[in-house]
Design an enzyme around this catalytic site. Structure first.
Site, PDB file in Angstrom:
ATOM      1  N   LYS A 257       0.822  -1.038   0.111  1.00 56.62           N
ATOM      2  CA  LYS A 257      -0.069   0.011  -0.244  1.00 56.62           C
ATOM      3  C   LYS A 257       0.817   1.106   0.013  1.00 56.62           C
ATOM      4  CE  LYS A 257      -3.585  -2.738  -0.363  1.00 56.62           C
ATOM      5  NZ  LYS A 257      -4.293  -3.238   0.803  1.00 56.62           N
TER       6      LYS A 257
HETATM    7  C1  LIG Z   1      -5.404  -4.254   1.171  1.00 59.08           C
HETATM    8  C2  LIG Z   1      -6.894  -4.298   1.377  1.00 59.08           C
HETATM    9  C3  LIG Z   1      -7.497  -4.653   2.197  1.00 59.08           C
HETATM   10  C4  LIG Z   1      -6.914  -5.314   3.567  1.00 59.08           C
HETATM   11  O1  LIG Z   1      -5.718  -4.572   4.229  1.00 59.08           O
HETATM   12  P1  LIG Z   1      -5.122  -5.290   5.406  1.00 59.08           P
HETATM   13  O2  LIG Z   1      -4.117  -4.111   5.821  1.00 59.08           O
HETATM   14  O3  LIG Z   1      -3.991  -6.234   4.268  1.00 59.08           O
HETATM   15  O4  LIG Z   1      -5.794  -5.906   6.088  1.00 59.08           O
HETATM   16  C5  LIG Z   1      -8.882  -4.159   2.322  1.00 59.08           C
HETATM   17  N1  LIG Z   1      -9.652  -3.728   1.388  1.00 59.08           N
HETATM   18  C6  LIG Z   1      -8.744  -3.496   0.213  1.00 59.08           C
HETATM   19  C7  LIG Z   1      -9.601  -2.770  -0.878  1.00 59.08           C
HETATM   20  C8  LIG Z   1      -7.505  -3.640   0.169  1.00 59.08           C
HETATM   21  O5  LIG Z   1      -6.674  -3.256  -1.013  1.00 59.08           O
END
Ligand SMILES: *Cc1c(COP(=O)(O)O)cnc(C)c1O
Length: 383
Positions: free
Chosen positions: A184
């Protein structure tokens, strides 16, 4: 030429961040403590949000926000099929029913024009995803929510740094959940945070985040702390550690520079690929926004490319270039077909995009030479 593998995403960790993690490890306090508290304050400032709750992941954040909104069995949450599975999984885990609307094929965000058609007397929450860092049309979203008395949880996993109409996602509206997973826009290893303007909700989430304890360990074991506590509700163990926040403190400082570089690279793709018949490029909506470019996701035109998406991805891998798949339509996974009765054809745009979408390499330390290499390899694969 023999090139090293180029991943589709890679975290950028500064020496300051590494030093901070080491200092944390040496400090004698590695779980939730002063660094999480500082990170919370810094996120509040960056997001311009009154209540911010860091936790172990965005998945934990979605789960707790849904639980704290007190859903009854059979209550419905409206969301998009083009997302990571956690969006739908957490709705199910919270005891509710995911109700889907198709995406807008231009923005890849959920089509807000279809939301009203699926609202019933069981509908409680709208849960959009700001796909790839492109915000949904926030005025329409909140007009719908207000007209129908619904709450909003924005799955903002892609959207830290995203703006709609000059306002940061997280600074307005009901409740937002951000992810700090390594792919991210900023990372704490695993991690996430909730932003909300609802004080009561923030208190409930804070309890649920740490065993349902009315005081966090860090307040109990400090010099001025009281060791005692009460359990007021059975809670989870979703608190962020100081080791994670040590990274986050420095990542947050670099976020805007990261987005600047991501934007340069994304626009470089847009320009370079504009005339390629093999691609349909990401669309730009007319409303004012700042795209955070978490992902760069064109759709392959199978006819012109003379291959499908999966073949393209494996050919790229043979040439030492990584690509990502974000996402196949979630309603077609076995659980959602078998338990919730979704089927192929339910959401044609999401299914088509899910079959053709590719995430091309995009990360802040990617060089122009890396970028040229991606373009050259794609050219050689197609021609
Ligand atoms: C990455 C992601 C999540 C989950 O995030 P984590 O921090 O890995 O639990 C939820 N929704 C979307 C759209 C994502 O891309």
């Amino acid at each position: 030429m023999n090139h090293e593998f180029l991943p589709f995403s890679k975290p950028t960790i500064s020496q300051d961040a590494i030093d901070e993690v080491v200092a944390c490890l040496q400090s004698g306090w590695i779980t939730t403590g002063p660094r999480v508290q500082q990170f919370t304050e810094n996120l509040k400032e960056y997001l311009d949000a009154p209540f911010v709750l860091p936790l172990l992941s965005a998945t934990a954040g979605l789960h707790l926000t849904l639980l704290a909104m007190d859903l009854l069995p059979g209550d419905e949450v409206i969301t998009t099929p083009l997302t990571f599975a956690a969006t739908l999984n957490t709705i199910v885990l919270a005891g509710a029913k995911p109700v889907l609307v198709d995406i807008d094929p231009h923005t890849l965000n959920m089509d807000l024009n279809q939301v009203e058609d699926v609202i019933t007397d069981k509908t409680r929450i709208i849960m959009p995803v700001h796909f790839a860092g492109l915000p949904v049309e926030m005025n329409t979203l909140y007009r719908l929510a207000n007209q129908h008395g619904l709450r909003v949880i924005e799955d903002a996993a892609h959207a830290i740094g995203t703006e709609f109409n000059g306002k940061r996602i997280g600074s307005v509206g009901d409740t937002q959940v951000f992810s700090f997973h390594p792919n991210k826009n900023i990372t704490t290893g695993e991690g996430g945070a909730i932003a909300t303007r609802d004080e009561v909700l923030a208190k409930r989430i804070s309890l649920l985040r740490f065993h349902g304890m009315d005081r966090e360990a860090w307040n109990r074991f400090g010099k001025s702390g009281n060791q005692d506590y009460e359990i007021v509700i059975p809670g989870y163990k979703y608190n962020m550690m100081d080791i994670q926040a040590a990274l986050g403190l420095h990542q947050l400082k670099q976020l805007d520079d990261f987005i600047t570089r991501r934007t340069e690279l994304a626009l470089r793709y847009q320009e370079a690929l504009a005339d390629w018949p093999q691609w349909k490029l990401p669309g730009t909506p007319a409303y004012p926004h700042r795209h955070a470019w978490h992902l760069y996701t064109p759709l392959i035109n199978e006819q012109a490319a003379n291959m499908d998406r999966d073949t393209f991805m494996s050919k790229m891998k043979e040439k030492n270039i990584g690509t990502g798949l974000h996402y196949r339509a979630v309603h077609l996974y076995p659980y959602y077909r078998n338990q919730l009765g979704f089927k192929a054809g339910d959401f044609p745009y999401a299914e088509d995009v899910g079959n053709r979408i590719v995430s091309l390499p995009l990360f802040p330390t990617m060089t122009d030479a890396d970028h040229d290499r991606v373009l050259d390899v794609m050219y050689s694969i197609f021609n």
